[in-house]
Enzyme design. Structure first.
Site, PDB file in Angstrom:
ATOM      1  N   GLY A 226      -6.470 -10.580  -0.391  1.00 39.89           N
ATOM      2  CA  GLY A 226      -6.024 -10.444  -1.787  1.00 39.89           C
ATOM      3  C   GLY A 226      -7.074  -9.780  -2.655  1.00 39.89           C
ATOM      4  O   GLY A 226      -7.688  -8.787  -2.258  1.00 39.89           O
ATOM      5  N   ASP A 253      -4.848   2.137  -3.184  1.00 43.36           N
ATOM      6  CA  ASP A 253      -4.301   3.036  -4.226  1.00 43.36           C
ATOM      7  C   ASP A 253      -2.953   2.510  -4.736  1.00 43.36           C
ATOM      8  O   ASP A 253      -2.653   2.609  -5.931  1.00 43.36           O
ATOM      9  CB  ASP A 253      -4.131   4.452  -3.666  1.00 43.36           C
ATOM     10  CG  ASP A 253      -5.445   5.032  -3.180  1.00 43.36           C
ATOM     11  OD1 ASP A 253      -6.490   4.711  -3.779  1.00 43.36           O
ATOM     12  OD2 ASP A 253      -5.431   5.795  -2.196  1.00 43.36           O
TER      13      ASP A 253
HETATM   14  O1  RIB Z   1      -7.088   5.893  -0.088  1.00 44.13           O
HETATM   15  C1  RIB Z   1      -6.405   6.639   0.878  1.00 44.13           C
HETATM   16  C2  RIB Z   1      -6.674   8.092   0.683  1.00 44.13           C
HETATM   17  O2  RIB Z   1      -8.033   8.357   0.916  1.00 44.13           O
HETATM   18  C3  RIB Z   1      -5.930   9.014   1.608  1.00 44.13           C
HETATM   19  O3  RIB Z   1      -4.680   9.407   1.102  1.00 44.13           O
HETATM   20  C4  RIB Z   1      -6.900  10.174   1.795  1.00 44.13           C
HETATM   21  O4  RIB Z   1      -6.403  11.367   1.305  1.00 44.13           O
HETATM   22  C5  RIB Z   1      -8.187   9.748   1.129  1.00 44.13           C
HETATM   23  O5  RIB Z   1      -8.320  10.314  -0.116  1.00 44.13           O
END
Ligand code: RIB
Length: 307
Positions: A226, A253
């Protein structure tokens, strides 16, 4: 207040090979599968927020190759404002990614055009940035550009989220002290603070050292455990959802893009983080990076099914 999100960051073409095991030095191995997809930490966060329904403007750079047009089309397909995605000579950013059967990944990035996003691009995007409620930043563009964006946001009273990923040795915590949110993983936190992060107590101490420098909120992502929210007022553990990992690429992300969407939309901090954890958790059950991110409709259906 605007719910617009601006992302100052990278875009990469992800070249993903799924492996049974990692090759040794000098070894050639058969691998079961390959896929190409859209990635780059900045673009991933932008796409996650946009798919959930945020209005997103991207400040980024592409090169003069075939990947450049593809990246622009992908931003547009996701409803992202590309008025400040510039073109430059040379190659666009590329990431070579190896994903193991456990879902763990190893990533090599060639920044290409991303390395040519400059502080003057930030000035040029000034109007768009001023209209944002929150600006997201990662470390796949030059540090001077990141510092200029953080200063610009502070000058105009805009909130910022700095994701110090990938870990870069030269990042000066003093230069990002006006950020509202800093969102590192444990490795990035250790590098940023010079403190150990081997235990949860150490993670908290290291995060508090950033709060002492002026950063308002630190959110440490802990992978399958987490995340830890650390503020002056206290600490809160953000619970993960239990999933069978297929491909963990881009989960961080997904978490940040989703958090930005919910927070900028006015959701209380802890609730926004809980929702982001569900969004990111689901992303690791699918292959690829942006290809694993849900739309708002799919996400609401997922949440409804879990209640
Ligand atoms: O966080 C993942 C990303 O890290 C991937 O999409 C790759 O492009 C790098 O930037």
């Amino acid at each position: 207040m605007s719910h617009r999100i601006a992302v100052v960051g990278s875009n990469m073409m992800d070249l993903v090979t799924y492996v049974g095991r990692m090759p040794e030095a000098g070894e050639t191995l058969d691998a079961p599968a390959f896929a190409m997809g859209y990635g780059g930490k900045g673009a991933n966060q932008a796409v996650a927020a946009a798919r959930l329904g945020s209005e997103v403007v991207m400040v980024s750079k592409v090169g003069d190759d075939a990947f450049a047009d593809a990246q622009l089309k992908n931003f547009e397909a996701n409803g992202i404002d590309t008025a400040h995605v510039g073109r430059t000579d040379g190659a666009s950013g590329v990431a070579t990614i190896l994903v193991e059967e456990s879902g763990e990944n190893r990533i090599l990035i060639v920044r290409g055009a991303n390395d040519r996003l400059t502080p003057s691009d930030i000035e040029a995007a000034g109007d768009a940035l001023r209209s944002a409620k929150l600006i997201l930043l990662q470390m796949e563009v030059p540090l001077e550009t990141i510092y200029r964006t953080v200063d610009f946001a502070a000058e105009h009273g805009i909130e910022t989220l700095v994701n110090p990923a990938p870990a870069v040795a030269g990042l000066d915590p003093a230069r990002i002290a006006s950020a509202t949110f800093v969102v590192p993983n444990e490795t990035e936190l250790a590098l940023l603070t010079g403190l150990p992060t081997g235990t949860e107590a150490e993670v908290e101490t290291a995060a508090r050292s950033l709060i002492a420098r002026g950063i308002k909120v630190v959110i440490v992502t802990l992978g399958s455990r987490g995340a830890l929210l650390v503020e002056t007022s206290g600490v809160h553990h953000v619970r993960p959802i239990e999933v069978e990992p297929v491909d963990t690429t881009g989960a961080g992300d997904a978490f940040i893009g989703a958090f930005a969407h919910f927070y900028a939309g006015g959701m209380p901090l802890r609730e926004a983080l809980a929702r982001a954890a569900v969004y990111a958790g689901h992303s690791i059950t699918r292959k690829g990076t942006q290809s694993s991110y849900l739309s708002a409709k799919e996400f609401e259906a997922l949440v409804a099914a879990k209640v």
